[in-house]
Scaffold this motif. Structure first.
Motif, mmCIF file in Angstrom:
data_model
loop_
_atom_site.group_PDB
_atom_site.id
_atom_site.type_symbol
_atom_site.label_atom_id
_atom_site.label_comp_id
_atom_site.label_asym_id
_atom_site.label_seq_id
_atom_site.Cartn_x
_atom_site.Cartn_y
_atom_site.Cartn_z
ATOM 1 N N ARG A 127 0.834 -1.205 0.000
ATOM 2 C CA ARG A 127 0.000 0.000 0.000
ATOM 3 C C ARG A 127 0.870 1.258 0.000
ATOM 4 N N GLN A 128 1.955 1.246 0.762
ATOM 5 C CA GLN A 128 2.867 2.393 0.797
ATOM 6 C C GLN A 128 3.480 2.623 -0.579
ATOM 7 N N ILE A 129 3.944 1.561 -1.223
ATOM 8 C CA ILE A 129 4.532 1.683 -2.558
ATOM 9 C C ILE A 129 3.482 2.177 -3.549
ATOM 10 N N ALA A 130 2.286 1.625 -3.486
ATOM 11 C CA ALA A 130 1.204 2.043 -4.383
ATOM 12 C C ALA A 130 0.837 3.509 -4.157
ATOM 13 N N ASP A 131 0.849 3.959 -2.917
ATOM 14 C CA ASP A 131 0.546 5.361 -2.619
ATOM 15 C C ASP A 131 1.600 6.291 -3.211
ATOM 16 N N VAL A 132 2.872 5.935 -3.074
ATOM 17 C CA VAL A 132 3.948 6.753 -3.637
ATOM 18 C C VAL A 132 3.862 6.739 -5.167
ATOM 19 N N GLY A 133 3.612 5.567 -5.743
ATOM 20 C CA GLY A 133 3.453 5.481 -7.198
ATOM 21 C C GLY A 133 2.305 6.347 -7.688
ATOM 22 N N GLY A 134 1.203 6.344 -6.965
ATOM 23 C CA GLY A 134 0.069 7.198 -7.318
ATOM 24 C C GLY A 134 0.421 8.674 -7.247
ATOM 25 N N LEU A 135 1.179 9.045 -6.226
ATOM 26 C CA LEU A 135 1.625 10.432 -6.092
ATOM 27 C C LEU A 135 2.508 10.826 -7.275
ATOM 28 N N VAL A 136 3.445 9.959 -7.632
ATOM 29 C CA VAL A 136 4.327 10.236 -8.776
ATOM 30 C C VAL A 136 3.494 10.433 -10.038
ATOM 31 N N ARG A 137 2.530 9.558 -10.266
ATOM 32 C CA ARG A 137 1.695 9.649 -11.460
ATOM 33 C C ARG A 137 0.880 10.952 -11.472
ATOM 34 N N ARG A 138 0.330 11.328 -10.334
ATOM 35 C CA ARG A 138 -0.435 12.589 -10.261
ATOM 36 C C ARG A 138 0.460 13.795 -10.515
ATOM 37 N N ARG A 139 1.647 13.793 -9.937
ATOM 38 C CA ARG A 139 2.570 14.923 -10.115
ATOM 39 C C ARG A 139 3.060 15.019 -11.565
ATOM 40 N N LEU A 140 3.302 13.868 -12.198
ATOM 41 C CA LEU A 140 3.695 13.895 -13.605
ATOM 42 C C LEU A 140 2.581 14.509 -14.449
ATOM 43 N N ARG A 141 1.357 14.087 -14.210
ATOM 44 C CA ARG A 141 0.230 14.637 -14.969
ATOM 45 C C ARG A 141 0.096 16.145 -14.734
ATOM 46 N N ALA A 142 0.284 16.572 -13.501
ATOM 47 C CA ALA A 142 0.208 18.000 -13.187
ATOM 48 C C ALA A 142 1.282 18.785 -13.942
ATOM 49 N N ASP A 200 -3.663 3.864 -15.061
ATOM 50 C CA ASP A 200 -3.553 3.634 -13.617
ATOM 51 C C ASP A 200 -4.004 2.231 -13.215
ATOM 52 N N ALA A 201 -5.087 1.758 -13.790
ATOM 53 C CA ALA A 201 -5.650 0.464 -13.394
ATOM 54 C C ALA A 201 -4.733 -0.710 -13.700
ATOM 55 N N SER A 202 -3.845 -0.560 -14.673
ATOM 56 C CA SER A 202 -2.967 -1.673 -15.048
ATOM 57 C C SER A 202 -1.490 -1.376 -14.801
ATOM 58 N N ALA A 203 -1.185 -0.262 -14.205
ATOM 59 C CA ALA A 203 0.208 0.154 -14.006
ATOM 60 C C ALA A 203 0.867 -0.570 -12.841
ATOM 61 N N CYS A 204 2.155 -0.779 -12.959
ATOM 62 C CA CYS A 204 2.960 -1.273 -11.843
ATOM 63 C C CYS A 204 3.016 -0.158 -10.798
ATOM 64 N N PRO A 205 2.784 -0.448 -9.541
ATOM 65 C CA PRO A 205 2.782 0.623 -8.541
ATOM 66 C C PRO A 205 4.168 1.181 -8.241
ATOM 67 N N ALA A 206 5.223 0.427 -8.556
ATOM 68 C CA ALA A 206 6.566 0.836 -8.160
ATOM 69 C C ALA A 206 7.363 1.501 -9.275
ATOM 70 N N VAL A 207 6.928 1.399 -10.528
ATOM 71 C CA VAL A 207 7.665 1.950 -11.663
ATOM 72 C C VAL A 207 6.697 2.725 -12.536
ATOM 73 N N VAL A 208 7.064 3.956 -12.888
ATOM 74 C CA VAL A 208 6.235 4.767 -13.765
ATOM 75 C C VAL A 208 7.060 5.097 -15.005
ATOM 76 N N THR A 209 6.521 4.761 -16.172
ATOM 77 C CA THR A 209 7.184 5.007 -17.448
ATOM 78 C C THR A 209 6.464 6.148 -18.157
ATOM 79 N N PHE A 210 7.240 7.079 -18.728
ATOM 80 C CA PHE A 210 6.650 8.220 -19.422
ATOM 81 C C PHE A 210 7.667 8.797 -20.400
#
Length: 80
Positions: A9-24, A33-43
């Motif tokens: 849950r902690q890793i998923a929360d940080v991954g979600g934060l990273v994804r939101r900040r990237l979008r911002a 988001d529904a199929s993303a790895c919680p620990a790695v964000v590719t962009f």
């Protein structure tokens, strides 16, 4: 089991934060988001900025970003 669930849950929360900040910042994560790895964000880096240049800049600011592998570099992608 509870410890693993809490860590996930902690890793998923940080991954979600990273994804939101990237979008911002105008950078869309590659995976939905529904199929993303919680620990790695590719962009893709911002338009006009090469992957290697983006990685170097992020590392200079203290962020651990990767993008030098052949797979990522060929596709102009980076990962955090």
């Amino acid at each position: 089991a509870a410890g693993r669930a809490a860590r996930y849950r902690q890793i998923a929360d940080v991954g979600g934060l990273v994804r939101r900040r990237l979008r911002a910042a105008g950078l869309e994560p590659l995976a939905a988001d529904a199929s993303a790895c919680p620990a790695v964000v590719t962009f893709a880096p911002p338009a006009g900025v090469g992957a290697a240049e983006f990685v170097a800049g992020c590392r200079a600011w203290g962020y651990h970003i990767v993008g030098h592998s052949g797979y990522l570099a060929d596709r102009r992608l980076v990962q955090v």
